[in-house]
Each structure stands twice: as structure tokens, then as C-alpha cells.
Design a protein around this motif. Structure first.
Motif, PDB file in Angstrom:
ATOM      1  N   TRP A 164       1.140  -1.311   0.241  1.00 33.56           N
ATOM      2  CA  TRP A 164       0.084  -0.445  -0.005  1.00 33.56           C
ATOM      3  C   TRP A 164       1.008   1.325  -0.085  1.00 33.56           C
ATOM      4  O   TRP A 164       0.313   2.403  -0.526  1.00 33.56           O
ATOM      5  CB  TRP A 164      -1.305  -0.579   0.872  1.00 33.56           C
ATOM      6  CG  TRP A 164      -2.428  -1.167   0.881  1.00 33.56           C
ATOM      7  CD1 TRP A 164      -2.356  -2.166   1.620  1.00 33.56           C
ATOM      8  CD2 TRP A 164      -3.499  -0.617  -0.063  1.00 33.56           C
ATOM      9  NE1 TRP A 164      -3.442  -2.448   0.313  1.00 33.56           N
ATOM     10  CE2 TRP A 164      -4.123  -1.820   0.022  1.00 33.56           C
ATOM     11  CE3 TRP A 164      -4.214   0.811  -0.333  1.00 33.56           C
ATOM     12  CZ2 TRP A 164      -5.631  -2.239  -0.848  1.00 33.56           C
ATOM     13  CZ3 TRP A 164      -4.953   0.415  -0.912  1.00 33.56           C
ATOM     14  CH2 TRP A 164      -5.254  -0.475  -1.323  1.00 33.56           C
ATOM     15  N   ALA A 168       0.714   4.085  -2.707  1.00 35.16           N
ATOM     16  CA  ALA A 168       0.271   5.661  -2.252  1.00 35.16           C
ATOM     17  C   ALA A 168       2.133   6.273  -3.586  1.00 35.16           C
ATOM     18  O   ALA A 168       1.407   7.409  -3.583  1.00 35.16           O
ATOM     19  CB  ALA A 168       0.895   5.338  -0.564  1.00 35.16           C
ATOM     20  N   SER A 172       1.356   9.580  -5.978  1.00 33.07           N
ATOM     21  CA  SER A 172       1.598  10.279  -5.374  1.00 33.07           C
ATOM     22  C   SER A 172       1.890  11.271  -6.384  1.00 33.07           C
ATOM     23  O   SER A 172       2.367  12.650  -6.531  1.00 33.07           O
ATOM     24  CB  SER A 172       2.152  10.690  -4.145  1.00 33.07           C
ATOM     25  OG  SER A 172       1.481  10.011  -2.959  1.00 33.07           O
ATOM     26  N   ARG A 180      -0.483  12.774   0.072  1.00 35.93           N
ATOM     27  CA  ARG A 180      -0.736  11.598  -0.198  1.00 35.93           C
ATOM     28  C   ARG A 180       0.875  11.574   0.464  1.00 35.93           C
ATOM     29  O   ARG A 180       1.321   9.946   0.198  1.00 35.93           O
ATOM     30  CB  ARG A 180      -0.101  12.008  -1.431  1.00 35.93           C
ATOM     31  CG  ARG A 180      -2.156  11.963  -2.162  1.00 35.93           C
ATOM     32  CD  ARG A 180      -2.319  11.987  -3.588  1.00 35.93           C
ATOM     33  NE  ARG A 180      -3.852  12.380  -3.724  1.00 35.93           N
ATOM     34  CZ  ARG A 180      -4.956  11.786  -3.793  1.00 35.93           C
ATOM     35  NH1 ARG A 180      -3.957  10.328  -4.014  1.00 35.93           N
ATOM     36  NH2 ARG A 180      -5.857  12.145  -4.520  1.00 35.93           N
ATOM     37  N   VAL A 183       0.983   9.746   3.489  1.00 31.04           N
ATOM     38  CA  VAL A 183       0.884   8.538   4.247  1.00 31.04           C
ATOM     39  C   VAL A 183       1.523   7.965   3.578  1.00 31.04           C
ATOM     40  O   VAL A 183       1.900   6.778   3.753  1.00 31.04           O
ATOM     41  CB  VAL A 183      -0.574   8.909   2.700  1.00 31.04           C
ATOM     42  CG1 VAL A 183      -0.719   7.356   2.905  1.00 31.04           C
ATOM     43  CG2 VAL A 183      -1.741   9.542   3.230  1.00 31.04           C
ATOM     44  N   TYR A 184       1.968   7.799   2.543  1.00 28.83           N
ATOM     45  CA  TYR A 184       2.883   7.286   2.112  1.00 28.83           C
ATOM     46  C   TYR A 184       4.262   7.123   3.166  1.00 28.83           C
ATOM     47  O   TYR A 184       4.972   6.031   3.824  1.00 28.83           O
ATOM     48  CB  TYR A 184       4.207   7.492   0.559  1.00 28.83           C
ATOM     49  CG  TYR A 184       5.400   7.077   0.075  1.00 28.83           C
ATOM     50  CD1 TYR A 184       5.044   5.818  -0.351  1.00 28.83           C
ATOM     51  CD2 TYR A 184       6.394   7.460   0.649  1.00 28.83           C
ATOM     52  CE1 TYR A 184       6.197   5.039  -0.350  1.00 28.83           C
ATOM     53  CE2 TYR A 184       7.462   7.487   0.259  1.00 28.83           C
ATOM     54  CZ  TYR A 184       7.801   6.232  -0.582  1.00 28.83           C
ATOM     55  OH  TYR A 184       8.697   5.298  -0.779  1.00 28.83           O
ATOM     56  N   THR A 187       3.256   5.431   5.900  1.00 27.77           N
ATOM     57  CA  THR A 187       3.317   4.072   5.970  1.00 27.77           C
ATOM     58  C   THR A 187       4.297   3.202   5.847  1.00 27.77           C
ATOM     59  O   THR A 187       5.110   2.012   6.390  1.00 27.77           O
ATOM     60  CB  THR A 187       2.079   3.321   4.888  1.00 27.77           C
ATOM     61  OG1 THR A 187       1.458   3.995   4.882  1.00 27.77           O
ATOM     62  CG2 THR A 187       2.452   1.312   4.640  1.00 27.77           C
TER      63      THR A 187
END
Length: 512
Positions: A164, A168, A172, A180, A183-184, A187
Motif C-alpha cells: 500500500w 501511495a 502521489s 499523499r 501517507v506514503y 506507511t
């Protein structure tokens, strides 16, 4: 009515053709997400108990997840710091759903299912719905993926997070919005905190962006995210480096040939025109994920052996994408029913070839050891009141998952148990005390891991020396990954040298 009079009426009845409505991607996207997830769950649940057996590393997870969070943290200061977050997660899961074999493995089943969905979405984004669907299904079917979907270890969770995080990354690149990239980065950092070698996927992502020649702002945004991941991981990496002795069992690359074969297949698939949707090509994303983590780990192993295939399990994300897109390419090229038949036969052949590995992975023999069988052998071969000896002491974890197997025996070398000492295997007595306690027993049950090298320390020397000079082997039971040997007191040890006299062989191994 004249033509002139009818003209306006006709004009009013003729209108522009309505523009063709684009097909909604919703149903296709739903199938791409759900089908791999369902297949992965089904394969994960199939034979998940493995005849109610547990292997050594899972036994460690099972034991530590039973400790409270403070005990997990204190234990991690001595050993297994790299897995501390995973143990804490499993502790909470045990608290919610109860401790058992299914609870131990179900999180990995679900995590690998989420990873399969992520692979499907990546394929959809980069090469279309059919490629995405095929990639997700291939990922679920890969033998290594099936294996670690049923393991009570962190590798499936790492796979899910990297899958995931990669998605991302891909979405992005064109949007360039800060959230974004946040989030990357978050994660990826979580994946690295679950297992440090996940950081090698970060390198693969960087290579993908450089080769794709993304705009400078995108490369800058990724660099900032990557710097955040490295900064967050650095304290763990520095502290865990002091515990490098726990991987001393790695004396060379473990299952390197399998990783090399996967890399070759991936590169061959990448030679086909696999399609391009957006600024990042599928092959440019997938090949670095397949090749770079294993290659970098292999290079690091030139300094200290570290290469184990499961440490870079997430490389299967790349090979699944390449295989899925390659099969989609073949289907797009088919121009005759004959080609379709060839493709169908090839698909059936591949599925048939996966049957045997899939069956064998669900047996106790598929793992390097069987802690359940080792404990059962100790209980079967021992008598109440016998002495119990571990060669070496760190292998105490092999029988600790079920204390009932050793409850009626006396652990001859143990000074402080694992929980109170915040260790994995407890603290052992000084060498002279171990030897003295051994001489108080007429029967000793010794547990030794198969092909294990005894540490060169006084405690292990005292154990083997005392066994050699005062006991004789009565019988040995071989189980997967270990052997359980019963020793009885030799009634006439006078002909043997004193174990403390420094005689030849005093520090050698147990007689086979």
C-alpha cells in the motif's frame, strides 16, 4: 404544410447525438480488489493449523505476546528489539481475541489478503483492470506468499504495508499533494519499524522515480518522505545493531537460489511491452522491487551474513505485477483460438504445478523445526523427576510454548526463568553449578537443535563434558529440527577423566 413551414419543426426534433458515457471503473476496480483478497483468505485458512503444530519462531511470538507491554519492552532491550513492535501488536490481539493458534496466524492471513488487494490496485493503476486482477491473483498463489500468510511472524504485515505504500507512491507522483506523501512516508515507516529490512524497498522506490524522470518537485517530495522514514528508523537500527549476535545462526545466504530464479523471471517478463498508464511504467516500478532488496542484502552479507529470503518477502509484490502484466500482454496479442487454447493450457499447467507446493506448505515438515513435536518427544521420553538439559540454553524456547511438556522435569541449568529475567530463554547457572546439579540425577533428558553449533562458553562446556564423563546415551528420538536424547548415569565412571582436568575432548559435542 409547406416545406418552409415544416422546417423549424424538423429542426426542433433533430438534436446532437449524446456523447458516449464512459464506463464507470467502479465494478472493475471492485473485482480487482475483492477477488485477490478472497482468494488469499481462502488459501490462508486452508490448513492454517498445520496439524496443530508450531515452529520455533512462532513459539517465540506466542510466548512474548503473552507478556505485558512493559515486559516486552524490557525483553527487547536484551534481544529481538527488531520485532518488539510486532510482539506488542500481537499482545493486543491476544488480549482482544484470546491466545491460540488461530489468533496467532489469522493476522498474517488478513495482512497478506490486504497485500494482494494492494497488488491488484497497483496493476490496475499501471496496466489496466485485467493486468491488475491477474497480478493480485498471482500474488496470492505464489508459494512464498502462501507460506508466510500462515506464519505468526511480522512478514505478512510488512508485505501489506509495502504494497500500500507503493500504491501511495504511484498515486502521489501526478498529484503532488502533501498529505499523499505523508501517507506514503508514514506507511513505509511503520513497515520499517515492523522489520528493518523493509527500508530496502525505499531504495527501490527511489530508483523507480529516478529512472522515470519525474519532475524535480516530485523527487524532492519523495526525498523528504524518505528522510523522515530513515530518521524514524535510525534509533531502532542503532540499538538493534548491538543485538547482532541473534542472527549468528546465518552462516551463508538462505534460499538464495529461489530469490535469484524469481529475479530472472521478473527481468524476462519486463522485456515485453507491458503498457504504461501515467508517469511511472509498471516494469520500472516492479523490477527494482524484485531485484534491489535482495541484491542489497546480499552485498551487506559480504560483511556479515544476513541474507534470508523471508527478510525480502515483499519482493513478491514486484514479480506478481510483472507476471500479471505479462499474461495480460499475451491475452491482448492473441489473434486466434489456437493462441487462446495455448494460453489456457499454460495456465492450467501452472496451477497444477502449484498444487504440490501448496499441499506441502501446510504440513509440519514444511518448517525448519516443529516445536510442538519437540515438546511432545520430551514428555514421551522422560519420567517424572528426570533432569532436563538444553544444548544450548537458548533452545529452551523450543519447549516453552507448552509448559506441560516439561512441568514434571527439573531444568538443571536454569537460574532465572525467561519472564522474570526479561529474556527469551532465561538465565543459566554458572558452569560449576550446572555440573554439580547434573551429578545429582541418574537420568537426564537433553534437547539439542539439529545441526546447531554450541556456543563456546563455560556453561555449554560444562554440560557436554559432564555428560561425556559421567553419563551414557540411553536412546535418542529425532524430531523435525531437533533430537531428544536420554542419558543415564554411568555406574563405573572411574576410567574416565575428571571433567575439570582439561582432558582432550572436555569441551567437545555430545556423542552421536
Amino acid at each position: 404544410m409547406s416545406v418552409a413551414e415544416r422546417g423549424p419543426a424538423v429542426a426542433r426534433t433533430v438534436s446532437r447525438p449524446a456523447p458516449a458515457r464512459r464506463r464507470s471503473p467502479g465494478p472493475a476496480k471492485a473485482v480487482v480488489v475483492i477477488a485477490p483478497l478472497v482468494l488469499s483468505v481462502a488459501l490462508g485458512l486452508w490448513g492454517i493449523r498445520r496439524k496443530n503444530t508450531m515452529w520455533g519462531d512462532e513459539s517465540v511470538t506466542y510466548q512474548l505476546a503473552h507478556r505485558d507491554l512493559s515486559q516486552i519492552w524490557l525483553t527487547a532491550q536484551h534481544i529481538d528489539l527488531v520485532h518488539a513492535l510486532y510482539y506488542a501488536v500481537m499482545h493486543e490481539i491476544f488480549g482482544l481475541f484470546g491466545a491460540g493458534l488461530l489468533t496467532l496466524r489469522l493476522p498474517s492471513v488478513l495482512a497478506m489478503s490486504v497485500a494482494a488487494s494492494g497488488v491488484g490496485l497497483l496493476g490496475l493503476r499501471l496496466a489496466g483492470p485485467r493486468a491488475g486482477l491477474l497480478a493480485g491473483l498471482v500474488f496470492a498463489l505464489l508459494p512464498q506468499v502462501q507460506k508466510y500468510a500462515q506464519e505468526g511472524r511480522s512478514y505478512a504485515m510488512v508485505c501489506a504495508l509495502i504494497s500500500w505504500a507503493t500504491y501511495a507512491l504511484v498515486i502521489s507522483v501526478p498529484h503532488r499533494t502533501r498529505w499523499r506523501w505523508a501517507v506514503y512516508g508514514s506507511t513505509m515507516l511503520l513497515a520499517c519499524l515492523l522489520h528493518e529490512f523493509a527500508v530496502l524497498a525505499l531504495v527501490a522506490h527511489g530508483v523507480t522515480l529516478v529512472v522515470s524522470r519525474v519532475p524535480r518537485p516530485v523527487l524532492k517530495a519523495w526525498s523528504m518522505s524518505a528522510a523522515g522514514v530513515v530518521a524514524g528508523l535510525l534509533p531502532l537500527a542503532i540499538r538493534s545493531a548491538r543485538q547482532s549476535a541473534q542472527v549468528s545462526w546465518i552462516d551463508g545466504p538462505v534460499r538464495l537460489n529461489d530469490v535469484l530464479a524469481v529475479a530472472v523471471v521478473g527481468v524476462v517478463c519486463a522485456l515485453a511491452p507491458l503498457g504504461m498508464r501515467g508517469p511511472v511504467r509498471l516494469s520500472v516500478l516492479a523490477v527494482p522491487i524484485v531485484v534491489l532488496p535482495g541484491l542489497l542484502l546480499l552485498i551487506a552479507s559480504l560483511v556479515k551474513p544476513l541474507f534470508v529470503d523471508r527478510y525480502v518477502l515483499y519482493s513478491n509484490i514486484g514479480i506478481a505485477l510483472l507476471l500479471g502484466a505479462w499474461m495480460d500482454y499475451l491475452l491482448r496479442r492473441q489473434r486466434s483460438s489456437r493462441t487462446a487454447w495455448i494460453a489456457a493450457v499454460a495456465a492450467v499447467a501452472v496451477l497444477a504445478a502449484l498444487v504440490q507446493p501448496s499441499l506441502s506448505l501446510r504440513t509440519p515438515e514444511s518448517r525448519s523445526n516443529d516445536a510442538t513435536a519437540i515438546g511432545a518427544a520430551v514428555r514421551k521420553e522422560s519420567r517424572p523427576g528426570d533432569g532436563l538439559l538444553y544444548l544450548s540454553g537458548r533452545h529452551r524456547i523450543l519447549t516453552a510454548a507448552n509448559p506441560e511438556d516439561t512441568r514434571l522435569l527439573t531444568d538443571l541449568a536454569l537460574a532465572q526463568d525467561a519472564i522474570s529475567s526479561n529474556t527469551l530463554a532465561g538465565v543459566e547457572l554458572p558452569a560449576q553449578d550446572i555440573a554439580a546439579r547434573m551429578l545429582e540425577f541418574d537420568r537426564i533428558v537433553a534437547v539439542r537443535a539439529a545441526d546447531a553449533h554450541l556456543p563456546n562458553n563455560p556453561q555449554e562446556e560444562a554440560k557436554t563434558s559432564t555428560l561425556r564423563h559421567y553419563f551414557r546415551e540411553y536412546g535418542t528420538t529425532h524430531v523435525k529440527g531437533a533430537r531428544v536424547t536420554v542419558y543415564v548415569r554411568d555406574q563405573d565412571p572411574s576410567a574416565k577423566a575428571d571433567p575439570g582436568s582439561g582432558s582432550p575432548g572436555a569441551s567437545g559435542g555430545v556423542r552421536r
